[in-house]
Write a protein that holds these residues in place. Structure first.
Motif, PDB file in Angstrom:
ATOM      1  N   TYR A 149      37.681  41.554  44.112  1.00 32.88           N
ATOM      2  CA  TYR A 149      36.399  41.351  44.789  1.00 32.88           C
ATOM      3  C   TYR A 149      36.422  40.072  45.631  1.00 32.88           C
ATOM      4  CZ  TYR A 149      31.424  40.907  45.669  1.00 32.88           C
ATOM      5  OH  TYR A 149      30.208  40.775  46.288  1.00 32.88           O
ATOM      6  N   MET A 150      36.910  38.976  45.032  1.00 33.77           N
ATOM      7  CA  MET A 150      36.950  37.684  45.727  1.00 33.77           C
ATOM      8  C   MET A 150      38.311  37.039  45.514  1.00 33.77           C
ATOM      9  SD  MET A 150      33.142  36.205  44.925  1.00 33.77           S
ATOM     10  CE  MET A 150      32.864  35.216  46.372  1.00 33.77           C
ATOM     11  N   ARG A 151      38.537  35.958  46.242  1.00 35.46           N
ATOM     12  CA  ARG A 151      39.774  35.194  46.094  1.00 35.46           C
ATOM     13  C   ARG A 151      39.468  33.702  46.155  1.00 35.46           C
ATOM     14  NH1 ARG A 151      42.916  39.237  49.734  1.00 35.46           N
ATOM     15  NH2 ARG A 151      44.030  40.374  48.120  1.00 35.46           N
ATOM     16  N   ALA A 152      40.289  32.939  45.468  1.00 38.69           N
ATOM     17  CA  ALA A 152      40.341  31.491  45.681  1.00 38.69           C
ATOM     18  C   ALA A 152      41.594  31.263  46.515  1.00 38.69           C
ATOM     19  CB  ALA A 152      40.451  30.747  44.356  1.00 38.69           C
ATOM     20  N   VAL A 153      41.578  30.258  47.346  1.00 38.12           N
ATOM     21  CA  VAL A 153      42.743  29.968  48.182  1.00 38.12           C
ATOM     22  C   VAL A 153      43.371  28.658  47.688  1.00 38.12           C
ATOM     23  CG1 VAL A 153      41.505  28.739  50.008  1.00 38.12           C
ATOM     24  CG2 VAL A 153      43.575  29.947  50.558  1.00 38.12           C
ATOM     25  N   LEU A 154      44.706  28.606  47.701  1.00 36.92           N
ATOM     26  CA  LEU A 154      45.450  27.444  47.218  1.00 36.92           C
ATOM     27  C   LEU A 154      46.342  26.903  48.324  1.00 36.92           C
ATOM     28  CD1 LEU A 154      46.747  28.921  43.832  1.00 36.92           C
ATOM     29  CD2 LEU A 154      44.608  27.712  44.238  1.00 36.92           C
TER      30      LEU A 154
ATOM     31  N   GLU B 181      52.817  22.551  52.410  1.00 29.20           N
ATOM     32  CA  GLU B 181      54.116  23.092  52.007  1.00 29.20           C
ATOM     33  C   GLU B 181      54.024  24.520  51.493  1.00 29.20           C
ATOM     34  OE1 GLU B 181      55.947  20.332  49.300  1.00 29.20           O
ATOM     35  OE2 GLU B 181      56.642  19.098  50.974  1.00 29.20           O
ATOM     36  N   GLY B 182      52.827  24.945  51.085  1.00 26.87           N
ATOM     37  CA  GLY B 182      52.715  26.299  50.556  1.00 26.87           C
ATOM     38  C   GLY B 182      51.293  26.805  50.573  1.00 26.87           C
ATOM     39  N   ARG B 183      51.158  28.125  50.722  1.00 32.10           N
ATOM     40  CA  ARG B 183      49.863  28.797  50.719  1.00 32.10           C
ATOM     41  C   ARG B 183      49.911  29.870  49.636  1.00 32.10           C
ATOM     42  NH1 ARG B 183      47.830  28.822  56.436  1.00 32.10           N
ATOM     43  NH2 ARG B 183      49.321  27.571  57.577  1.00 32.10           N
ATOM     44  N   ASP B 184      48.800  30.039  48.945  1.00 36.97           N
ATOM     45  CA  ASP B 184      48.731  31.061  47.909  1.00 36.97           C
ATOM     46  C   ASP B 184      47.265  31.403  47.689  1.00 36.97           C
ATOM     47  OD1 ASP B 184      49.582  32.856  45.985  1.00 36.97           O
ATOM     48  OD2 ASP B 184      50.495  31.351  44.685  1.00 36.97           O
ATOM     49  N   HIS B 185      47.012  32.337  46.806  1.00 37.28           N
ATOM     50  CA  HIS B 185      45.635  32.685  46.467  1.00 37.28           C
ATOM     51  C   HIS B 185      45.576  33.193  45.034  1.00 37.28           C
ATOM     52  CE1 HIS B 185      47.279  36.557  47.773  1.00 37.28           C
ATOM     53  NE2 HIS B 185      46.426  37.083  46.909  1.00 37.28           N
ATOM     54  N   VAL B 186      44.368  33.232  44.511  1.00 38.70           N
ATOM     55  CA  VAL B 186      44.106  33.770  43.173  1.00 38.70           C
ATOM     56  C   VAL B 186      43.118  34.907  43.346  1.00 38.70           C
ATOM     57  CG1 VAL B 186      43.159  33.294  40.880  1.00 38.70           C
ATOM     58  CG2 VAL B 186      44.475  31.522  42.081  1.00 38.70           C
ATOM     59  N   ASP B 187      43.501  36.093  42.878  1.00 33.50           N
ATOM     60  CA  ASP B 187      42.604  37.237  42.929  1.00 33.50           C
ATOM     61  C   ASP B 187      41.577  37.151  41.812  1.00 33.50           C
ATOM     62  OD1 ASP B 187      43.929  38.396  45.076  1.00 33.50           O
ATOM     63  OD2 ASP B 187      45.241  39.602  43.798  1.00 33.50           O
ATOM     64  N   MET B 188      40.347  37.523  42.127  1.00 30.86           N
ATOM     65  CA  MET B 188      39.264  37.579  41.150  1.00 30.86           C
ATOM     66  C   MET B 188      38.728  39.007  41.152  1.00 30.86           C
ATOM     67  SD  MET B 188      37.457  33.953  41.897  1.00 30.86           S
ATOM     68  CE  MET B 188      38.448  32.478  41.946  1.00 30.86           C
ATOM     69  N   LEU B 189      38.832  39.646  39.997  1.00 29.16           N
ATOM     70  CA  LEU B 189      38.522  41.072  39.894  1.00 29.16           C
ATOM     71  C   LEU B 189      37.036  41.361  39.850  1.00 29.16           C
ATOM     72  CD1 LEU B 189      41.304  42.119  37.349  1.00 29.16           C
ATOM     73  CD2 LEU B 189      41.374  42.164  39.850  1.00 29.16           C
ATOM     74  N   ALA B 190      36.699  42.540  40.348  1.00 29.82           N
ATOM     75  CA  ALA B 190      35.306  42.988  40.364  1.00 29.82           C
ATOM     76  C   ALA B 190      34.799  43.202  38.943  1.00 29.82           C
ATOM     77  CB  ALA B 190      35.188  44.280  41.166  1.00 29.82           C
ATOM     78  N   ARG B 191      33.551  42.882  38.722  1.00 33.73           N
ATOM     79  CA  ARG B 191      32.924  43.021  37.422  1.00 33.73           C
ATOM     80  C   ARG B 191      32.315  44.419  37.243  1.00 33.73           C
ATOM     81  NH1 ARG B 191      30.758  38.463  34.852  1.00 33.73           N
ATOM     82  NH2 ARG B 191      30.502  39.171  32.762  1.00 33.73           N
TER      83      ARG B 191
ATOM     84  N   GLU C 141      45.472  21.302  59.328  1.00 35.00           N
ATOM     85  CA  GLU C 141      46.158  22.562  59.026  1.00 35.00           C
ATOM     86  C   GLU C 141      45.187  23.367  58.177  1.00 35.00           C
ATOM     87  OE1 GLU C 141      49.449  25.031  59.164  1.00 35.00           O
ATOM     88  OE2 GLU C 141      49.759  22.915  59.618  1.00 35.00           O
ATOM     89  N   GLU C 142      45.127  24.699  58.383  1.00 37.82           N
ATOM     90  CA  GLU C 142      44.183  25.509  57.618  1.00 37.82           C
ATOM     91  C   GLU C 142      44.886  26.549  56.761  1.00 37.82           C
ATOM     92  OE1 GLU C 142      43.491  28.958  58.124  1.00 37.82           O
ATOM     93  OE2 GLU C 142      44.493  29.251  60.018  1.00 37.82           O
ATOM     94  N   VAL C 143      44.251  26.843  55.635  1.00 41.39           N
ATOM     95  CA  VAL C 143      44.655  27.923  54.744  1.00 41.39           C
ATOM     96  C   VAL C 143      43.386  28.713  54.491  1.00 41.39           C
ATOM     97  CG1 VAL C 143      45.641  28.513  52.497  1.00 41.39           C
ATOM     98  CG2 VAL C 143      46.403  26.444  53.679  1.00 41.39           C
ATOM     99  N   HIS C 144      43.425  30.035  54.707  1.00 47.10           N
ATOM    100  CA  HIS C 144      42.204  30.846  54.642  1.00 47.10           C
ATOM    101  C   HIS C 144      42.509  32.209  54.041  1.00 47.10           C
ATOM    102  CE1 HIS C 144      39.168  33.600  56.671  1.00 47.10           C
ATOM    103  NE2 HIS C 144      38.406  32.742  56.033  1.00 47.10           N
ATOM    104  N   LYS C 145      41.598  32.717  53.238  1.00 46.44           N
ATOM    105  CA  LYS C 145      41.671  34.083  52.712  1.00 46.44           C
ATOM    106  C   LYS C 145      40.279  34.681  52.749  1.00 46.44           C
ATOM    107  CE  LYS C 145      45.862  35.078  51.404  1.00 46.44           C
ATOM    108  NZ  LYS C 145      46.589  36.193  51.927  1.00 46.44           N
TER     109      LYS C 145
END
Length: 167
Positions: free
Chosen positions: A79-84, A60-70, A33-37
């Motif tokens: 600017y970037m994201r981490a995927v959960l 059971e769940g997909r989410d992401h963490v936003d990472m703001l531009a410097r 199963e894949e989770v992608h951002k």
């Protein structure tokens, strides 16, 4: 073929675009199963992904963490994201939170801190696993208001300038 042959329970992928993932998934979709951002601010149109082995982990769940531009001109923009991925271990029922990240502090405001802060505010799963392309020097410990920390680099390590790269 490498993914199929290795048959790991979890793959954390970075710098992977939608086209590359579309090439990979037909070969592994029965097993994973894949989770992608996609990173919204990167010109490369790439992102991060997690592949979870279906026999071992039930997504059971997909989410992401936003990472703001410097950079000032993009202040406040993502600017970037981490995927959960929140998953349940099939054999034990334990909950696992998995994160795939690409830390690029040159253009992203405190990427590691952003991820660790987000992880520390989530409900406590049995296990948290995170990793990725960290692009930074390892320190003995880094805490961000919780029991999450990065461990010193270990195992086979190569140096590129002042950075240590673990394989």
């Amino acid at each position: 073929r490498s993914l199929q042959k290795s048959a790991l329970d979890v793959y954390l992928l970075q710098e992977i675009g939608e086209a590359q993932l579309a090439d990979i998934m037909p070969h592994v979709q029965d097993a994973y199963e894949e989770v992608h951002k996609v990173h919204p601010g990167r010109g490369a149109s790439d992102g991060v992904a997690i592949l979870l082995r279906r026999k071992k982990l039930r997504l059971e769940g997909r989410d992401h963490v936003d990472m703001l531009a410097r950079e000032e001109e993009y202040a406040g923009d993502v600017y970037m994201r981490a995927v959960l991925a929140t998953a349940r271990v099939v054999d034990t029922g334990e909950e696992v939170l998995v994160a795939s990240a690409h830390f690029y502090a040159k253009k992203t405001e405190d990427p590691r801190g952003s991820l660790l802060k987000a992880l520390s505010t989530r409900e406590s799963p049995s296990l948290v696993v995170w990793g990725g392309d960290c692009n930074e020097v390892y320190r003995d410990q880094h805490r961000h208001g919780a029991d999450f920390c990065t461990a010193p680099g270990g195992g086979s390590t190569r140096k590129r300038g002042h950075k240590k790269i673990d394989w």
